[in-house]
Design a protein around this motif. Structure first.
Motif, PDB file in Angstrom:
ATOM      1  N   ARG A   1       0.854  -1.180   0.000  1.00 13.17           N
ATOM      2  CA  ARG A   1       0.000   0.000   0.000  1.00 13.17           C
ATOM      3  C   ARG A   1       0.892   1.232   0.000  1.00 13.17           C
ATOM      4  O   ARG A   1       1.832   1.323   0.793  1.00 13.17           O
ATOM      5  CB  ARG A   1      -0.889  -0.017   1.245  1.00 13.17           C
ATOM      6  CG  ARG A   1      -2.154   0.817   1.149  1.00 13.17           C
ATOM      7  CD  ARG A   1      -3.016   0.620   2.379  1.00 13.17           C
ATOM      8  NE  ARG A   1      -3.475  -0.747   2.538  1.00 13.17           N
ATOM      9  CZ  ARG A   1      -4.514  -1.263   1.906  1.00 13.17           C
ATOM     10  NH1 ARG A   1      -5.197  -0.527   1.049  1.00 13.17           N
ATOM     11  NH2 ARG A   1      -4.872  -2.516   2.120  1.00 13.17           N
ATOM     12  N   SER A   2       0.602   2.182  -0.875  1.00 10.96           N
ATOM     13  CA  SER A   2       1.483   3.342  -1.001  1.00 10.96           C
ATOM     14  C   SER A   2       0.680   4.617  -1.224  1.00 10.96           C
ATOM     15  O   SER A   2      -0.369   4.606  -1.880  1.00 10.96           O
ATOM     16  CB  SER A   2       2.453   3.145  -2.168  1.00 10.96           C
ATOM     17  OG  SER A   2       3.194   4.328  -2.409  1.00 10.96           O
ATOM     18  N   SER A   3       1.207   5.724  -0.704  1.00 11.15           N
ATOM     19  CA  SER A   3       0.535   7.017  -0.844  1.00 11.15           C
ATOM     20  C   SER A   3       0.663   7.597  -2.249  1.00 11.15           C
ATOM     21  O   SER A   3       0.055   8.625  -2.548  1.00 11.15           O
ATOM     22  CB  SER A   3       1.099   8.012   0.174  1.00 11.15           C
ATOM     23  OG  SER A   3       2.487   8.199  -0.035  1.00 11.15           O
ATOM     24  N   VAL A   4       1.449   6.955  -3.119  1.00  8.30           N
ATOM     25  CA  VAL A   4       1.513   7.437  -4.507  1.00  8.30           C
ATOM     26  C   VAL A   4       0.285   6.988  -5.292  1.00  8.30           C
ATOM     27  O   VAL A   4       0.049   7.463  -6.403  1.00  8.30           O
ATOM     28  CB  VAL A   4       2.807   6.973  -5.221  1.00  8.30           C
ATOM     29  CG1 VAL A   4       4.028   7.564  -4.534  1.00  8.30           C
ATOM     30  CG2 VAL A   4       2.905   5.460  -5.287  1.00  8.30           C
ATOM     31  N   TRP A   5      -0.490   6.055  -4.708  1.00  3.72           N
ATOM     32  CA  TRP A   5      -1.785   5.659  -5.257  1.00  3.72           C
ATOM     33  C   TRP A   5      -2.826   5.896  -4.165  1.00  3.72           C
ATOM     34  O   TRP A   5      -2.756   5.289  -3.091  1.00  3.72           O
ATOM     35  CB  TRP A   5      -1.793   4.178  -5.648  1.00  3.72           C
ATOM     36  CG  TRP A   5      -1.189   3.880  -6.984  1.00  3.72           C
ATOM     37  CD1 TRP A   5      -0.270   4.610  -7.666  1.00  3.72           C
ATOM     38  CD2 TRP A   5      -1.475   2.732  -7.794  1.00  3.72           C
ATOM     39  NE1 TRP A   5       0.049   3.996  -8.852  1.00  3.72           N
ATOM     40  CE2 TRP A   5      -0.670   2.844  -8.962  1.00  3.72           C
ATOM     41  CE3 TRP A   5      -2.302   1.627  -7.656  1.00  3.72           C
ATOM     42  CZ2 TRP A   5      -0.687   1.886  -9.976  1.00  3.72           C
ATOM     43  CZ3 TRP A   5      -2.324   0.677  -8.659  1.00  3.72           C
ATOM     44  CH2 TRP A   5      -1.526   0.810  -9.814  1.00  3.72           C
ATOM     45  N   LEU A   6      -3.784   6.766  -4.435  1.00  2.16           N
ATOM     46  CA  LEU A   6      -4.791   7.123  -3.440  1.00  2.16           C
ATOM     47  C   LEU A   6      -6.197   6.857  -3.969  1.00  2.16           C
ATOM     48  O   LEU A   6      -6.484   7.121  -5.136  1.00  2.16           O
ATOM     49  CB  LEU A   6      -4.675   8.612  -3.082  1.00  2.16           C
ATOM     50  CG  LEU A   6      -3.349   9.055  -2.459  1.00  2.16           C
ATOM     51  CD1 LEU A   6      -3.277  10.577  -2.423  1.00  2.16           C
ATOM     52  CD2 LEU A   6      -3.192   8.476  -1.062  1.00  2.16           C
ATOM     53  N   LYS A   7      -7.056   6.340  -3.110  1.00  2.00           N
ATOM     54  CA  LYS A   7      -8.475   6.209  -3.460  1.00  2.00           C
ATOM     55  C   LYS A   7      -9.257   7.265  -2.688  1.00  2.00           C
ATOM     56  O   LYS A   7      -8.992   7.513  -1.509  1.00  2.00           O
ATOM     57  CB  LYS A   7      -8.998   4.806  -3.156  1.00  2.00           C
ATOM     58  CG  LYS A   7      -8.830   4.342  -1.721  1.00  2.00           C
ATOM     59  CD  LYS A   7      -9.272   2.895  -1.563  1.00  2.00           C
ATOM     60  CE  LYS A   7      -9.024   2.391  -0.140  1.00  2.00           C
ATOM     61  NZ  LYS A   7      -9.377   0.967   0.024  1.00  2.00           N
ATOM     62  N   ILE A   8     -10.187   7.898  -3.368  1.00  2.00           N
ATOM     63  CA  ILE A   8     -10.997   8.956  -2.770  1.00  2.00           C
ATOM     64  C   ILE A   8     -12.457   8.574  -2.985  1.00  2.00           C
ATOM     65  O   ILE A   8     -12.992   8.699  -4.089  1.00  2.00           O
ATOM     66  CB  ILE A   8     -10.683  10.325  -3.403  1.00  2.00           C
ATOM     67  CG1 ILE A   8      -9.165  10.574  -3.386  1.00  2.00           C
ATOM     68  CG2 ILE A   8     -11.413  11.435  -2.654  1.00  2.00           C
ATOM     69  CD1 ILE A   8      -8.719  11.714  -4.266  1.00  2.00           C
ATOM     70  N   LYS A   9     -13.073   8.073  -1.934  1.00  7.93           N
ATOM     71  CA  LYS A   9     -14.434   7.554  -2.045  1.00  7.93           C
ATOM     72  C   LYS A   9     -15.469   8.649  -1.813  1.00  7.93           C
ATOM     73  O   LYS A   9     -15.200   9.648  -1.143  1.00  7.93           O
ATOM     74  CB  LYS A   9     -14.647   6.425  -1.028  1.00  7.93           C
ATOM     75  CG  LYS A   9     -13.772   5.208  -1.252  1.00  7.93           C
ATOM     76  CD  LYS A   9     -14.064   4.145  -0.197  1.00  7.93           C
ATOM     77  CE  LYS A   9     -13.212   2.905  -0.387  1.00  7.93           C
ATOM     78  NZ  LYS A   9     -13.483   1.876   0.646  1.00  7.93           N
ATOM     79  N   ILE A  10     -16.641   8.418  -2.360  1.00  7.08           N
ATOM     80  CA  ILE A  10     -17.767   9.328  -2.167  1.00  7.08           C
ATOM     81  C   ILE A  10     -18.659   8.756  -1.074  1.00  7.08           C
ATOM     82  O   ILE A  10     -19.156   7.633  -1.187  1.00  7.08           O
ATOM     83  CB  ILE A  10     -18.553   9.510  -3.473  1.00  7.08           C
ATOM     84  CG1 ILE A  10     -17.673  10.238  -4.491  1.00  7.08           C
ATOM     85  CG2 ILE A  10     -19.853  10.271  -3.230  1.00  7.08           C
ATOM     86  CD1 ILE A  10     -18.240  10.288  -5.880  1.00  7.08           C
ATOM     87  N   TYR A  11     -18.815   9.527   0.000  1.00  5.20           N
ATOM     88  CA  TYR A  11     -19.619   9.079   1.132  1.00  5.20           C
ATOM     89  C   TYR A  11     -20.871   9.942   1.275  1.00  5.20           C
ATOM     90  O   TYR A  11     -20.897  11.110   0.893  1.00  5.20           O
ATOM     91  CB  TYR A  11     -18.819   9.168   2.432  1.00  5.20           C
ATOM     92  CG  TYR A  11     -17.708   8.152   2.549  1.00  5.20           C
ATOM     93  CD1 TYR A  11     -17.978   6.842   2.914  1.00  5.20           C
ATOM     94  CD2 TYR A  11     -16.386   8.513   2.303  1.00  5.20           C
ATOM     95  CE1 TYR A  11     -16.960   5.905   3.032  1.00  5.20           C
ATOM     96  CE2 TYR A  11     -15.365   7.584   2.417  1.00  5.20           C
ATOM     97  CZ  TYR A  11     -15.660   6.285   2.786  1.00  5.20           C
ATOM     98  OH  TYR A  11     -14.654   5.367   2.891  1.00  5.20           O
TER      99      TYR A  11
END
Length: 303
Positions: A189-199
């Protein structure tokens, strides 16, 4: 050492970002509501999920993905099932649990699955995990022919907030942000790939709870035409004692049919719940209990 033949590479994982952002250093894509899957393409197609399970028998309609390429390669992507123009994770999940070949064959016609490729990890005779992301994207576009079964993920540069707003309006799952020069870190898991979910957030009535180890599973309700109906469940540990004390002093008859033993309470307390989306059955996907509202009671939700 990774080997194409040994199939011993695990997908890179995402960290979660709380807020969407714009950056010239990142590119942005849809967060697909599917099943993560590596596709090994050579003289045949082999699909492997992130737990290392081979999926070819589950999704036979994808057996010829290798015909979309001319050289040996390894793709990273997701399996999607599209219904009414949007990914339907629950329909895909039902398909993933099927084992009967006859039923699977029927479903390949009724609910076909597609593969969306968003990364290229191996090409011809070389792993590309140390190649910058934008270059991998370029090679992916140059070496894969799209078809009805195989689609290449599209991306935009810099403007993550604009894409996020569009995705939110379409009621999709979210977006991902990837650093343009990022390498690929298998299994990490790395911060160079981020997921941004819609809540979404909602106030729901706490109707009872099921005791669990160190936590309680709250049974939630909401009003429909003046009556309380079931609205899913959510686990909490932080507010456990407050709710147990209320239930002890305010017991109630059962409000809904439940398979497990529920401690029912007078439906007065209101809890704030954050979740990704409502399920077709009326439940909540990935709910998080934010807390008990001390400024609102159940009757306030009637208006």
């Amino acid at each position: 050492m990774y080997s194409f033949e040994k199939r011993n590479l695990s997908p890179m994982l995402f960290e979660e970002a709380k807020d969407v952002f714009n950056s010239p250093d990142y590119l942005y894509e849809l967060k697909f509501d599917g099943i993560r899957c590596l596709a090994y393409l050579d003289e045949a197609t082999e699909l492997i999920n992130k737990r290392g399970k081979i999926l070819n028998q589950t999704y036979p309609e994808l057996k010829n993905l290798h015909q979309n390429v001319k050289v040996k390669m390894l793709l990273d992507g997701e399996l999607l099932l599209i219904k009414n123009g949007k990914p339907d994770f629950y329909a895909l999940q039902r398909r993933s649990l099927m084992t009967d070949p006859f039923k699977i064959k029927i479903q390949t016609n009724i609910n076909p699955v597609i593969y969306v490729a968003f990364d290229l990890l191996y090409l011809k005779d070389k792993f590309l995990i140390d190649t910058p992301l934008l270059e991998r994207k370029k090679l992916l576009q140059e070496n894969v022919q799209e078809s009805k079964d195989l689609i290449i993920s599209k991306y935009i540069k810099e403007n993550g907030q604009k894409l996020f707003q569009v995705v939110k309006e379409m009621k999709l799952e979210g977006i991902v942000a990837k650093k343009k020069d990022s390498h690929y870190y298998p299994g990490k898991r790395s911060s160079v790939w981020l997921k941004i979910k819609i809540y979404e957030e909602d106030d729901l009535i706490i109707c009872g709870y099921i005791p669990k180890e160190n936590v309680i599973d709250l049974i939630l309700g909401r009003y429909l035409d003046g009556k309380i109906i079931r609205a899913g469940s959510v686990v909490t540990g932080k507010f456990k004692q407050q709710i147990i004390n209320y239930a002890k002093n305010n017991p109630s008859i059962p409000l809904f049919p439940e398979k497990e033993n529920v401690i029912w309470m007078v439906p007065k307390l209101v809890g704030r719940v954050r979740y990704m989306m409502k399920t077709k059955e009326g439940g909540l996907r990935q709910p998080v209990f934010m807390g008990v509202r001390d400024d609102k009671f159940a009757e306030d939700l009637l208006n």
